[in-house]
Design a protein around this motif. Structure first.
Motif, short mmCIF file in Angstrom:
data_model
loop_
_atom_site.label_atom_id
_atom_site.label_comp_id
_atom_site.label_asym_id
_atom_site.label_seq_id
_atom_site.Cartn_x
_atom_site.Cartn_y
_atom_site.Cartn_z
N LYS A 1 -21.88 -7.16 123.67
CA LYS A 1 -23.41 -6.95 123.33
C LYS A 1 -24.08 -8.27 123.71
O LYS A 1 -25.32 -8.19 124.20
CB LYS A 1 -23.60 -6.77 121.78
N LEU A 2 -23.78 -9.77 123.50
CA LEU A 2 -24.45 -10.78 123.81
C LEU A 2 -24.62 -10.66 125.36
O LEU A 2 -25.90 -10.95 126.00
CB LEU A 2 -23.82 -11.86 123.39
N ALA A 3 -23.56 -10.20 126.11
CA ALA A 3 -23.86 -10.30 127.61
C ALA A 3 -24.82 -9.21 128.09
O ALA A 3 -25.65 -9.65 128.92
CB ALA A 3 -22.44 -10.02 128.16
N SER B 1 -33.14 -6.08 115.91
CA SER B 1 -32.44 -5.44 114.78
C SER B 1 -30.90 -4.85 114.70
O SER B 1 -30.50 -4.88 113.87
CB SER B 1 -33.47 -3.99 114.44
N GLN B 2 -30.78 -4.48 116.07
CA GLN B 2 -29.50 -4.14 116.13
C GLN B 2 -28.28 -5.15 116.03
O GLN B 2 -27.40 -5.14 115.25
CB GLN B 2 -29.22 -3.44 117.51
N ASP C 1 -24.58 -7.78 111.92
CA ASP C 1 -24.13 -9.24 111.72
C ASP C 1 -24.03 -10.09 112.73
O ASP C 1 -23.82 -11.46 112.68
CB ASP C 1 -23.02 -9.17 110.66
N GLY C 2 -24.49 -9.65 113.93
CA GLY C 2 -24.36 -10.51 115.10
C GLY C 2 -25.35 -11.61 115.14
O GLY C 2 -25.09 -12.78 115.62
N LEU C 3 -26.62 -11.41 114.44
CA LEU C 3 -27.39 -12.50 114.31
C LEU C 3 -27.05 -13.48 113.57
O LEU C 3 -27.09 -14.79 114.16
CB LEU C 3 -28.92 -12.04 114.09
#
Length: 251
Positions: free
Chosen positions: A165-167, A209-210, A215-217
Motif C-alpha cells: 500500500k505504501l508503494a 483515510s484508508q 492503522d497504517g498511518l
C-alpha cells in the motif's frame, strides 16, 4: 532483503526420523546475529521496536519489507555486545524465532518447519527441550514453536500488504545517512528506504483515510519517529551524530 535466512547456517527440515533424539537448549547468547546490520520487522512490532531501533524499509517492488538498522557496516550488529548479549530491551521476532524457520518451494503455499542444525544449543544429550517424545510424536515445546512461526507468517503477510500500500501511494524514497567516526572517517549508510513526508502530506483525503482506518498511518509515524534512534545506535559505535542527506530527507 536478499534472503530470509540471514542468520541461518545448516538448515534442515524438522522430521521425526532425523531429529528423534534431538533437544534444543536455549542459550542467552546472540552471537549468531552479530554479523547482520539489519533484520526484517513485522508491522505488529513497530510500537515496541520504535523505542530502541531505527525502522526503515528494504527491498524492491513487491519484496519491500520493514527492517531495523543495527549497524553501520554490512557485517556489524551494534545491539550484540562482546559477551553475546542483546543490549536493547526488545529483540525482533525474526531473531527470537531462531534456530527455527519456515521454508517454502512454492512461494509460500506450503510451509516446512526447518531447523538450523549449526545452532550451538542443538544436542542429543537430552539437554533443554526435546523435539519429539519416545513415541515419535512432537512435544509440547515443538507445538509451541510451530504456533509461534505460524503467527509470524500471518504477520508477515499483513506486513507485505502494508508495504504494498505504501508503494502504491508512492511514499517511499531512498535514504542516505552519513556518519562521522571518532577517527574522522566518514561512512554512508545506503540501501534503505524511508517515508517521504512531503508525499505523505500531499495524499488525497480518501487515501489518507484508508491509511488511518487500517492503522497504517500510526505505523508510518512510528517509523518516522524511530529514525531518531540512529543517534542512539551510533552511541554504541562511538560515532558522532548522524547527518541525513537531503536526498533522503528524514528530518
Amino acid at each position: 532483503m536478499a534472503t530470509q535466512l540471514l542468520i541461518y547456517g545448516q538448515v534442515e527440515a524438522v522430521n521425526k526420523k532425523r531429529h528423534q533424539d534431538w533437544s534444543i537448549k536455549a542459550e542467552n547468547n546472540y552471537d549468531f546475529a552479530k554479523n547482520v546490520n539489519s533484520v526484517p520487522l513485522m508491522a505488529a512490532e513497530f510500537p515496541h521496536a520504535a523505542q530502541d531501533y531505527a525502522i526503515v524499509f528494504a527491498g524492491e517492488g513487491d519484496q519491500v519489507l520493514p527492517v531495523v538498522i543495527m549497524g553501520i557496516k554490512q557485517d556489524q550488529n551494534l545491539y550484540v555486545n562482546d559477551q553475546g548479549q542483546w543490549v536493547a530491551k526488545y529483540v525482533p521476532a525474526f531473531v527470537r524465532r531462531y534456530p527455527f524457520v519456515f521454508a517454502s518451494t512454492d512461494e509460500g503455499e506450503t510451509l516446512t518447519l526447518c531447523l538450523d542444525e549449526s545452532y550451538s544449543g542443538c544436542n542429543k544429550e537430552n539437554q533443554g527441550e526435546r523435539l519429539f517424545d519416545g513415541d515419535g510424536e512432537q512435544t509440547q515445546y515443538l507445538t509451541k514453536v510451530l504456533s509461534f512461526l505460524q503467527d509470524y507468517q500471518s504477520h508477515y503477510q499483513r506486513t507485505q500488504a502494508f508495504c504494498k500500500k505504501l508503494a502504491e501511494l508512492d511514499l517511499f524514497e531512498d535514504m542516505g545517512a552519513k556518519f562521522t567516526l571518532p577517527t574522522g572517517e566518514e561512512r554512508t549508510l545506503t540501501g534503505f528506504k524511508v517515508i517521504n513526508k512531503e508525499n505523505l502530506k500531499a495524499l488525497q483525503q480518501e487515501d489518507l483515510s484508508q491509511l488511518f482506518n487500517s492503522d497504517g498511518l500510526e505505523l508510518v509515524y512510528l517509523h518516522l519517529h524511530s529514525l531518531r534512534n540512529l543517534n542512539k545506535m551510533l552511541q554504541n559505535a562511538g560515532s558522532e551524530q548522524v547527518n541525513i542527506d537531503e536526498h533522503g530527507s528524514v528530518h
